[in-house]
Design an enzyme around this catalytic site. Sequence first.
Site, PDB file in Angstrom:
ATOM      1  CG  ASN A   9      31.612 -54.002 -28.318  1.00 29.35           C
ATOM      2  OD1 ASN A   9      31.207 -52.950 -27.825  1.00 29.35           O
ATOM      3  ND2 ASN A   9      31.501 -54.282 -29.609  1.00 29.35           N
ATOM      4  CD1 TRP A  10      29.939 -54.722 -21.832  1.00 31.50           C
ATOM      5  CD2 TRP A  10      29.581 -52.910 -20.554  1.00 31.50           C
ATOM      6  NE1 TRP A  10      30.403 -54.992 -20.573  1.00 31.50           N
ATOM      7  CE2 TRP A  10      30.203 -53.906 -19.761  1.00 31.50           C
ATOM      8  CE3 TRP A  10      29.253 -51.682 -19.965  1.00 31.50           C
ATOM      9  CZ2 TRP A  10      30.509 -53.702 -18.410  1.00 31.50           C
ATOM     10  CZ3 TRP A  10      29.566 -51.478 -18.623  1.00 31.50           C
ATOM     11  CH2 TRP A  10      30.180 -52.480 -17.865  1.00 31.50           C
ATOM     12  CE  LYS A  11      28.305 -55.966 -30.160  1.00 27.97           C
ATOM     13  NZ  LYS A  11      27.866 -56.840 -31.219  1.00 27.97           N
ATOM     14  CG  HIS A  95      32.266 -53.589 -33.830  1.00 27.99           C
ATOM     15  ND1 HIS A  95      31.030 -53.872 -34.350  1.00 27.99           N
ATOM     16  CD2 HIS A  95      32.545 -54.579 -32.950  1.00 27.99           C
ATOM     17  CE1 HIS A  95      30.580 -54.996 -33.799  1.00 27.99           C
ATOM     18  NE2 HIS A  95      31.477 -55.441 -32.948  1.00 27.99           N
ATOM     19  CD  GLU A  97      27.412 -54.378 -33.797  1.00 26.88           C
ATOM     20  OE1 GLU A  97      27.653 -53.593 -32.863  1.00 26.88           O
ATOM     21  OE2 GLU A  97      27.226 -55.603 -33.626  1.00 26.88           O
ATOM     22  CD  GLU A 167      34.356 -58.618 -33.271  1.00 30.60           C
ATOM     23  OE1 GLU A 167      34.056 -59.124 -32.189  1.00 30.60           O
ATOM     24  OE2 GLU A 167      33.899 -57.539 -33.660  1.00 30.60           O
ATOM     25  N   GLY A 173      26.527 -61.507 -33.150  1.00 25.38           N
ATOM     26  CA  GLY A 173      25.158 -61.376 -32.649  1.00 25.38           C
ATOM     27  C   GLY A 173      24.173 -62.333 -33.298  1.00 25.38           C
ATOM     28  CB  SER A 213      28.034 -65.934 -31.633  1.00 24.50           C
ATOM     29  OG  SER A 213      27.063 -65.114 -32.274  1.00 24.50           O
ATOM     30  N   GLY A 234      30.580 -59.680 -27.256  1.00 22.01           N
ATOM     31  CA  GLY A 234      29.475 -58.723 -27.204  1.00 22.01           C
ATOM     32  C   GLY A 234      28.453 -59.176 -26.176  1.00 22.01           C
ATOM     33  N   GLY A 235      27.370 -59.783 -26.657  1.00 20.45           N
ATOM     34  CA  GLY A 235      26.228 -60.151 -25.812  1.00 20.45           C
ATOM     35  C   GLY A 235      26.594 -60.811 -24.495  1.00 20.45           C
TER      36      GLY A 235
END
Length: 260
Positions: A9-11, A95, A97, A167, A173, A213, A234-235
Site C-alpha cells: 500500500n503506497w498510500k 483502511h 487512515e 491491521e 506507521g 509496521s 505500507g512504508g
Amino acid sequence: MREIIVAGNWKMNTLPWEGVELARSLALSNKGHVSPLIVLCPPATHLFLIKSALRDTSVVVASQNIHWEHSGAFTGEISADMLLSIGISWAIIGHSERRQYFGETDQTVNQRTKRAIEAGIRPIVCIGETLAERDSGQTFSVLERQIDVGLKDVHVTGYGGVVIAYEPVWAIGTGRTASPEQAQEAHAFIRAEIGRHFGHEIAAKTVIQYGGSVNEINAASLMVCPDVDGALVGGASLTLAKFNTIIESARNKRIKPLPI
Ligand code: PGA
C-alpha cells in the site's frame, strides 16, 4: 491450501514514473514465482500507467478505495466502473487512515464492499483496533463489530474472494508491530468469526493478511503464524529490497510451513 497474498500500500507516496519503475523492478525480481500473489496499491493517478506497465506479469494492481455508487456528485471518489474500465479488479476498503481522517465507518465499509463484490472487484477489507481499544480489553469486540457490520448482507456466494487485512491501528506507521502471538490470536479470532458468518469451508479459504509496521526484519516471524496468510505493507513496500525480503518470507511459508 490457502493463497498467500502480499500487498504493498503506497498510500500517498511516489510520483507516477517513480511508481512505474518500482513496479517494473518488483515484477522483474519476482518473475517465475507463483506465490505469494503480489498486489500493488498505488495512488489513483498511477493506476492506469502501472496496470499497463505490468500487463505481462502476474503482479496485480489495486485501488486504495472504491465508492458504492456508479457515478454522481462524490468529489474525490472513484467508482467500480471506472476501475474496471482500466482493468483494475482489486481495491482496499476501510483502511484505518480512511476511517481516521476521512470519516469512513463500518457502514460505509459495508457499502463499498458490497459494491465491489457485485462489480467483480476483489476487496481487501481492513479491520483492527486502536490502542485505547486494545488497552481496555475491547480488541475482540471491535473486530467482531467490524466484521458483523462491514460484511453485513454479503452473501456466501459473493463472499468467496474477500481478503481481510488485520491491521491494529497502533501498529500502522508507528514502527510498533504486533507480536506473532498477538497477530495469531487476532487472526484465529477473525477466522472463527468468518466461519460463524459464512461457514467453516469459506473461513478456511479466507486470506487474512497482517498489516502494521511489517518490515524486512519482522516479516519472517509473522509469516510463520498459521493464520497469517500474507501481509499488507505500507512504508516498507516503497523500498524494493525491503519489500522483496517480505515477499520472500511469505514465499518460504508456502514452500515449507514452519511450526509455530
Ligand atoms: P505500515 O502501513 O506498514 O507503514 O505500518 C501498513 C498499512 O497501513 O497498510
